[in-house]
Design a protein around this motif. Structure first.
Motif, mmCIF file in Angstrom:
data_model
loop_
_atom_site.group_PDB
_atom_site.id
_atom_site.type_symbol
_atom_site.label_atom_id
_atom_site.label_comp_id
_atom_site.label_asym_id
_atom_site.label_seq_id
_atom_site.Cartn_x
_atom_site.Cartn_y
_atom_site.Cartn_z
ATOM 1 N N UNK A 222 0.813 -1.210 0.000
ATOM 2 C CA UNK A 222 0.000 0.000 0.000
ATOM 3 C C UNK A 222 0.846 1.259 0.000
ATOM 4 N N UNK A 223 0.416 2.261 -0.785
ATOM 5 C CA UNK A 223 1.199 3.477 -0.975
ATOM 6 C C UNK A 223 1.430 4.235 0.328
ATOM 7 N N UNK A 224 0.422 4.364 1.159
ATOM 8 C CA UNK A 224 0.563 5.156 2.372
ATOM 9 C C UNK A 224 1.534 4.493 3.363
ATOM 10 N N UNK A 225 1.461 3.176 3.454
ATOM 11 C CA UNK A 225 2.370 2.451 4.350
ATOM 12 C C UNK A 225 3.808 2.559 3.846
ATOM 13 N N UNK A 226 3.998 2.362 2.544
ATOM 14 C CA UNK A 226 5.337 2.417 1.962
ATOM 15 C C UNK A 226 5.901 3.837 2.042
ATOM 16 N N UNK A 227 5.057 4.844 1.809
ATOM 17 C CA UNK A 227 5.508 6.228 1.909
ATOM 18 C C UNK A 227 5.956 6.539 3.337
ATOM 19 N N UNK A 228 5.205 6.036 4.306
ATOM 20 C CA UNK A 228 5.589 6.252 5.699
ATOM 21 C C UNK A 228 6.928 5.615 6.016
ATOM 22 N N UNK A 229 7.165 4.425 5.466
ATOM 23 C CA UNK A 229 8.442 3.754 5.669
ATOM 24 C C UNK A 229 9.579 4.538 5.018
ATOM 25 N N UNK A 230 9.313 5.111 3.848
ATOM 26 C CA UNK A 230 10.335 5.907 3.162
ATOM 27 C C UNK A 230 10.715 7.122 4.001
ATOM 28 N N UNK A 231 9.741 7.737 4.625
ATOM 29 C CA UNK A 231 10.029 8.897 5.482
ATOM 30 C C UNK A 231 10.815 8.475 6.721
ATOM 31 N N UNK A 232 10.553 7.259 7.201
ATOM 32 C CA UNK A 232 11.263 6.755 8.372
ATOM 33 C C UNK A 232 12.765 6.621 8.084
ATOM 34 N N UNK A 233 13.083 6.314 6.831
ATOM 35 C CA UNK A 233 14.485 6.156 6.433
ATOM 36 C C UNK A 233 14.953 7.339 5.577
ATOM 37 N N UNK A 234 14.317 8.499 5.773
ATOM 38 C CA UNK A 234 14.652 9.676 4.961
ATOM 39 C C UNK A 234 16.120 10.075 5.086
ATOM 40 N N UNK A 235 16.700 9.906 6.276
ATOM 41 C CA UNK A 235 18.109 10.277 6.457
ATOM 42 C C UNK A 235 19.013 9.458 5.546
ATOM 43 N N UNK A 236 18.647 8.199 5.338
ATOM 44 C CA UNK A 236 19.465 7.329 4.499
ATOM 45 C C UNK A 236 19.422 7.771 3.042
ATOM 46 N N UNK A 237 18.317 8.403 2.644
ATOM 47 C CA UNK A 237 18.188 8.870 1.260
ATOM 48 C C UNK A 237 19.250 9.898 0.909
ATOM 49 N N UNK A 238 19.802 10.580 1.912
ATOM 50 C CA UNK A 238 20.848 11.569 1.658
ATOM 51 C C UNK A 238 22.117 10.910 1.107
ATOM 52 N N UNK A 239 22.264 9.619 1.314
ATOM 53 C CA UNK A 239 23.482 8.911 0.899
ATOM 54 C C UNK A 239 23.256 8.059 -0.347
ATOM 55 N N UNK A 240 22.126 8.284 -1.037
ATOM 56 C CA UNK A 240 21.770 7.463 -2.196
ATOM 57 C C UNK A 240 22.514 7.911 -3.455
ATOM 58 N N UNK A 241 22.917 6.928 -4.254
ATOM 59 C CA UNK A 241 23.601 7.186 -5.519
ATOM 60 C C UNK A 241 22.945 6.342 -6.611
ATOM 61 N N UNK A 242 22.732 6.930 -7.791
ATOM 62 C CA UNK A 242 22.108 6.164 -8.881
ATOM 63 C C UNK A 242 23.044 5.091 -9.432
ATOM 64 N N UNK A 243 22.504 3.911 -9.668
ATOM 65 C CA UNK A 243 23.236 2.793 -10.263
ATOM 66 C C UNK A 243 22.257 2.013 -11.135
ATOM 67 N N UNK A 244 22.754 0.973 -11.754
ATOM 68 C CA UNK A 244 21.892 0.012 -12.421
ATOM 69 C C UNK A 244 21.842 -1.242 -11.562
ATOM 70 N N UNK A 245 20.652 -1.709 -11.287
ATOM 71 C CA UNK A 245 20.461 -2.938 -10.515
ATOM 72 C C UNK A 245 19.859 -3.967 -11.457
#
Length: 295
Positions: A222-245
Motif C-alpha cells: 500500500x502506498x501510504x504504508x510504503x511512503x511512511x516507511x520511506x520517510x522513516x528512512x529519509x536520512x538514508x536517502x541523503x546517501x543514495x547514488x544512482x546505479x543500475x540494478x
C-alpha cells in the motif's frame, strides 16, 4: 606429443568459453551470485573427472550438469527455509553504467527473481531452461526424471504464476530514472504527498535486512504504508547514488565508503509498483563500492 597437463589446459580453456553462459543459467536458477559461482565450479570439477571424448556437445552437457547441481541446491534450500523468514531479496547485480549493452539486455530483474523464488524447484528449472535458454523439453525431462510432457506442464505452470508479477512494460529507462529520482527527492524532503504521487496504490515493498541493524526484514503493501516507511528512512536517502540494478535504474546508499542498502524498483504505468531492498550487511559486503566509483 600432448601431455596430461596439456589436455587439462585445453579442457579448462574450452570450459572458460562457456563460463558466462553457465553462470547465467545458475544465477537465474538460484538468485544468488555466490551459489551460482559454486555451481559453476562444481560443474568444472565434474567435467575434469569425466572422459571428455564421450561428450559430443560440451555446452549442452555442461548446461545439464549445472542445472542438476542447481536443482539439488534448490531442493536443499527449500528444506532449510521451511521455518525461515519469508522475506528474501535475491542477490542484485549492481553496475555503475551500461558498459556492456549485450549483458544488460540479457539481464533479469530482481522482481522476476523474487517470483522465481516462489516456484517449486522443478518448475523453476523447467521454466528457466526452456523459456530463458531455449532448452527443449526432450532434454529437460531427463534432468527432472520426468517425461518431456510433464516438463512442459511444469514450465506452463511456472509461466502462469509469473503472469501476475509486475513488469516494466514499455517504460523507458530514462523515464524509470525520472520516477526513481522523484521518489528519492520526495524522501529527502519529507514530502509525503510527493511520495504518494509516484507510488502505485497497491505498491509492494520487500526489505531483506538479514541479521543487520536495519532489520527486521519486512513486507509492506500500500502506498501510504510504503511512503511512511520511506520517510522513516529519509536520512538514508541523503546517501543514495544512482546505479543500475540488474540492468535497470536503481540506487545504492553508501555510508563511509560502505554500501548499506541496494534498492531496485519496478515501474508500471509511470508509478512504482514494486520495491526490493537488500540491506543484509553480509551479502552487501560482496559488492565493491570502489568498483562503482562510490568509495
Amino acid at each position: 606429443m600432448a601431455t596430461e597437463g596439456d589436455t587439462v589446459d585445453e579442457l579448462a580453456a574450452q570450459f572458460e568459453q562457456h563460463r558466462t553462459h553457465l553462470r547465467a543459467v545458475a544465477y537465474r536458477m538460484l538468485g544468488s551470485q555466490a551459489e551460482a559461482d559454486d555451481a559453476v565450479q562444481e560443474a568444472w570439477l565434474r567435467l575434469a573427472r569425466t572422459d571428455e571424448t564421450s561428450i559430443q556437445n560440451l555446452r549442452g552437457w555442461l548446461t545439464t550438469v549445472v542445472a542438476r547441481i542447481c536443482l539439488d541446491m534448490l531442493r536443499t534450500r527449500t528444506a532449510r527455509r521451511e521455518d525461515a523468514l519469508d522475506v528474501h531479496v535475491p542477490d542484485p547485480i549492481v553496475t555503475s553504467g551500461p558498459e556492456d549493452e549485450a549483458e544488460l539486455a540479457d539481464s533479469v530483474g530482481l522482481a522476476l527473481l523474487v517470483v522465481l523464488d516462489t516456484l517449486a524447484p522443478a518448475e523453476r528449472l523447467a521454466f528457466v531452461l526452456h523459456d530463458v535458454f531455449a532448452v527443449p523439453f526432450d532434454e529437460i525431462g531427463p534432468i527432472l526424471d520426468r517425461s518431456p510432457g510433464a516438463a512442459k506442464q511444469l514450465a506452463s505452470r511456472a509461466r502462469s504464476r509469473l503472469r501476475g508479477a509486475p513488469v516494466h512494460g514499455e517504460v523507458s529507462a530514462a523515464r524509470q530514472r525520472e520516477i526513481i529520482n522523484a521518489f528519492l527527492a520526495a524522501s529527502r524532503e519529507g514530502n509525503f504527498e510527493g511520495l504518494l504521487n509516484v507510488l502505485d496504490p497497491d505498491v509492494v515493498l520487500r526489505a531483506d535486512a538479514g541479521a543487520g541493524p536495519m532489520g527486521p526484514s519486512q513486507l509492506l503493501r500500500g502506498a501510504r504504508v510504503v511512503a511512511g516507511q520511506a520517510l522513516h528512512f529519509a536520512d538514508l536517502a541523503q546517501f543514495a547514488h544512482p546505479v543500475l540494478v540488474n540492468g535497470r535504474p536503481g540506487f545504492v546508499a553508501v555510508v563511509d565508503g560502505r554500501i548499506v542498502s541496494v534498492l531496485s524498483v519496478t515501474v508500471v504505468d509511470d508509478r512504482i509498483a514494486e520495491m526490493n531492498i537488500l540491506a543484509d550487511p553480509e551479502r552487501l559486503s560482496r559488492i565493491d563500492a570502489a568498483s562503482l566509483g562510490l568509495a
